[in-house]
Design a protein around this motif. Structure first.
Motif, PDB file in Angstrom:
ATOM      1  N   HIS A 231      69.496  48.274  38.330  1.00 52.95           N
ATOM      2  CA  HIS A 231      68.182  48.341  37.717  1.00 52.95           C
ATOM      3  C   HIS A 231      68.007  49.712  37.076  1.00 52.95           C
ATOM      4  CE1 HIS A 231      65.948  44.979  40.120  1.00 52.95           C
ATOM      5  NE2 HIS A 231      67.214  44.668  39.917  1.00 52.95           N
ATOM      6  N   HIS A 232      67.454  49.741  35.866  1.00 58.64           N
ATOM      7  CA  HIS A 232      67.129  51.014  35.235  1.00 58.64           C
ATOM      8  C   HIS A 232      65.723  50.957  34.668  1.00 58.64           C
ATOM      9  CE1 HIS A 232      67.604  54.837  33.204  1.00 58.64           C
ATOM     10  NE2 HIS A 232      67.120  54.280  32.108  1.00 58.64           N
ATOM     11  N   GLY A 233      64.894  51.932  35.066  1.00 58.25           N
ATOM     12  CA  GLY A 233      63.527  51.967  34.597  1.00 58.25           C
ATOM     13  C   GLY A 233      63.265  53.181  33.727  1.00 58.25           C
ATOM     14  N   LEU A 234      62.529  52.972  32.638  1.00 56.14           N
ATOM     15  CA  LEU A 234      62.082  54.051  31.763  1.00 56.14           C
ATOM     16  C   LEU A 234      60.558  54.091  31.833  1.00 56.14           C
ATOM     17  CD1 LEU A 234      62.796  56.240  29.653  1.00 56.14           C
ATOM     18  CD2 LEU A 234      62.498  54.484  27.888  1.00 56.14           C
ATOM     19  N   VAL A 235      60.021  55.201  32.340  1.00 56.40           N
ATOM     20  CA  VAL A 235      58.586  55.344  32.577  1.00 56.40           C
ATOM     21  C   VAL A 235      57.982  56.187  31.456  1.00 56.40           C
ATOM     22  CG1 VAL A 235      56.815  56.079  34.205  1.00 56.40           C
ATOM     23  CG2 VAL A 235      58.999  55.192  35.061  1.00 56.40           C
ATOM     24  N   GLY A 236      57.021  55.629  30.740  1.00 55.62           N
ATOM     25  CA  GLY A 236      56.422  56.306  29.600  1.00 55.62           C
ATOM     26  C   GLY A 236      55.413  57.372  29.986  1.00 55.62           C
TER      27      GLY A 236
ATOM     28  N   VAL B 294      75.428  42.844  49.493  1.00 53.91           N
ATOM     29  CA  VAL B 294      74.418  43.044  48.457  1.00 53.91           C
ATOM     30  C   VAL B 294      74.321  44.539  48.186  1.00 53.91           C
ATOM     31  CG1 VAL B 294      71.999  42.812  47.787  1.00 53.91           C
ATOM     32  CG2 VAL B 294      73.097  41.001  49.118  1.00 53.91           C
ATOM     33  N   ARG B 295      74.437  44.895  46.918  1.00 54.47           N
ATOM     34  CA  ARG B 295      74.326  46.306  46.536  1.00 54.47           C
ATOM     35  C   ARG B 295      73.354  46.423  45.357  1.00 54.47           C
ATOM     36  NH1 ARG B 295      78.692  51.138  45.246  1.00 54.47           N
ATOM     37  NH2 ARG B 295      77.667  51.901  43.369  1.00 54.47           N
ATOM     38  N   HIS B 296      72.341  47.272  45.537  1.00 52.52           N
ATOM     39  CA  HIS B 296      71.362  47.555  44.493  1.00 52.52           C
ATOM     40  C   HIS B 296      71.516  49.003  44.055  1.00 52.52           C
ATOM     41  CE1 HIS B 296      68.576  44.086  44.179  1.00 52.52           C
ATOM     42  NE2 HIS B 296      68.967  43.829  45.406  1.00 52.52           N
ATOM     43  N   ASP B 297      71.761  49.206  42.758  1.00 56.48           N
ATOM     44  CA  ASP B 297      71.760  50.536  42.157  1.00 56.48           C
ATOM     45  C   ASP B 297      70.511  50.638  41.278  1.00 56.48           C
ATOM     46  OD1 ASP B 297      74.232  50.568  43.323  1.00 56.48           O
ATOM     47  OD2 ASP B 297      75.303  51.271  41.556  1.00 56.48           O
ATOM     48  N   THR B 298      69.674  51.625  41.553  1.00 58.83           N
ATOM     49  CA  THR B 298      68.443  51.812  40.791  1.00 58.83           C
ATOM     50  C   THR B 298      68.431  53.202  40.186  1.00 58.83           C
ATOM     51  OG1 THR B 298      67.214  50.334  42.267  1.00 58.83           O
ATOM     52  CG2 THR B 298      65.924  51.830  40.892  1.00 58.83           C
ATOM     53  N   SER B 299      68.184  53.290  38.885  1.00 55.77           N
ATOM     54  CA  SER B 299      68.062  54.590  38.216  1.00 55.77           C
ATOM     55  C   SER B 299      66.748  54.629  37.448  1.00 55.77           C
ATOM     56  CB  SER B 299      69.245  54.846  37.281  1.00 55.77           C
ATOM     57  OG  SER B 299      69.378  53.812  36.317  1.00 55.77           O
ATOM     58  N   ILE B 300      66.144  55.818  37.413  1.00 57.66           N
ATOM     59  CA  ILE B 300      64.836  55.993  36.788  1.00 57.66           C
ATOM     60  C   ILE B 300      64.880  57.204  35.864  1.00 57.66           C
ATOM     61  CG2 ILE B 300      62.382  56.476  37.180  1.00 57.66           C
ATOM     62  CD1 ILE B 300      63.264  53.693  38.128  1.00 57.66           C
TER      63      ILE B 300
END
Length: 394
Positions: free
Chosen positions: A200-205, A222-228
């Motif tokens: 998952h990759h999130g871009l916060v305005g 199960v592996r979750h990679d999250t980047s912000i």
């Protein structure tokens, strides 16, 4: 009475795993859309040293993505538009995400179609929009790509729910435009034969906020990679997680918060419980505060509750700070067993031991589960946790 001791003071920490110093900055790691730009992981790499590669069915190496057996359906507010678009659509890649692993690059290359969920500008959803993904078989691998866009000044909750059996790798892009508020909840209730890799990759305005919640309650691996990342000042990110590993399960969560814009905040809190022989969880939390990110306020916390012998939790928080002009930065990591005093207190008031154990575990998770903010999901999560505990007592 506290079950585990938190250390909320900025800069303090209590790490359950041995200290590890990466050989390069988190920002310097390779990123590419091309799978061939990444070597096949061997397990010696920092990104893969905890993951059981031999159980991933080729998702990091040579899997043949043939569509698998996943079915997808949506329900909720009719203000949300759901489209199937091509790879050349302007929304694809609009988060700025570039795969940081071979697994993610393979999924990016294999997903010919992209599912696009759009919340219109200034829309305020009265109910969550739920996208249900159900797998019929773990035979054959599938690749997925989803983009969620919350338009300027919108307010919405989106739930991504997974169940059934599958072998799948997917990328999820999340774009929260200026002034918007988005809650994105991921609920994984896979069957025990399932393998899932998710990036998952999130871009916060500017002046926007993203609450990103991951609930992991099933699957073999199960592996979750999250980047912000932040697109402008005033952005806010809350990363919450709940996971429960049973015998033989491997549940892994990795987060990277890249503070590159000034005056933004992030707060990460993940809680996990483990029971049964060879139950394994891994939590890695990386926060980078770049030189330009003055006024940053960040904190990350991971707590693990080990319910039986033979279970293992690894927890590694990391902070990289390139400027001293920040509001605050810290992390904490704790792993422990039941508090005997709590159990004794409850039993001394006539509560049977099994019920006392359930109450302690419910209390352990409650502070995060109650913040999900979606009654349907909250009830679903607590019922799943109760079911896990009931299995252990049989």
């Amino acid at each position: 009475m506290s079950l585990l001791t938190d250390t909320p003071r900025a800069g303090s920490h209590s790490d359950s795993a041995a200290a590890f110093v990466p050989d390069q900055s988190r920002a310097e790691r390779a990123r590419s859309y091309r799978p061939e730009d990444f070597e096949v992981p061997t397990g010696r790499e920092e990104d893969w040293r905890f993951t059981p590669l031999d159980r991933l069915r080729g998702l990091t190496a040579d899997a043949t993505f043939e569509g698998g057996s996943l079915s997808v359906s949506g329900r909720g507010s009719d203000q949300v538009t759901v489209q199937t678009v091509g790879r050349d659509h302007e929304a694809v890649g609009s988060s700025g995400y570039v795969p940081g692993s071979r697994a993610s690059a393979l999924a990016w290359a294999a997903a010919d179609e992209v599912r696009l969920l759009t919340v219109p500008r200034e829309a305020e959803l009265a109910e969550p929009f739920v996208l249900e993904t159900t797998g019929a078989s773990s035979e054959g691998a599938s690749a997925g790509h989803t983009v969620v866009v919350a338009g300027r000044h919108s307010r919405a909750t989106v739930v991504l729910a997974y169940s059934g059996s599958a072998t799948t790798s997917e990328n999820v892009e999340i774009v929260v435009e200026d002034g918007a508020e988005l809650t994105l909840v991921t609920v994984g209730e896979w069957r025990d034969d399932s393998v899932q890799l998710a990036s998952h990759h999130g871009l916060v305005g500017r002046d926007a906020s993203l609450k990103h919640i991951v609930v992991t309650l099933g699957g073999d691996v199960v592996r979750h990679d999250t980047s912000i990342a932040y697109a402008g000042p005033g952005g806010s990110f809350d990363g919450l997680g709940v996971y429960f590993a049973d015998a033989g399960q491997h549940l892994e969560h990795r987060l990277f918060v890249d503070h590159e814009a000034p005056h933004c905040r992030s707060n990460v809190e993940y809680k996990g419980a483990l029971q049964g022989e060879t139950a394994r969880t891994v939590w890695i939390g990386d926060v980078l505060i770049q030189a330009a990110a003055e006024g940053t306020d960040t904190y990350e916390l991971n707590r693990n509750l080990v319910l039986t012998d033979g279970a293992r939790a690894d927890s590694v928080p990391n902070l990289e700070i390139e400027t001293g002009e920040i509001a605050g930065a810290g992390h904490a990591s704790t792993t422990g067993r039941f508090d005997d005093e709590q159990l004794f207190y409850l039993q001394s008031r006539g509560i049977p031991q099994d019920e006392a154990r359930r109450l302690v575990v419910r209390g352990f998770f409650a502070s995060i589960v109650q913040r999900i903010g979606v009654p349907e999901v909250t009830e679903r999560v607590m019922s799943a946790i109760e079911a896990e505990l009931a299995t252990a007592e049989q």
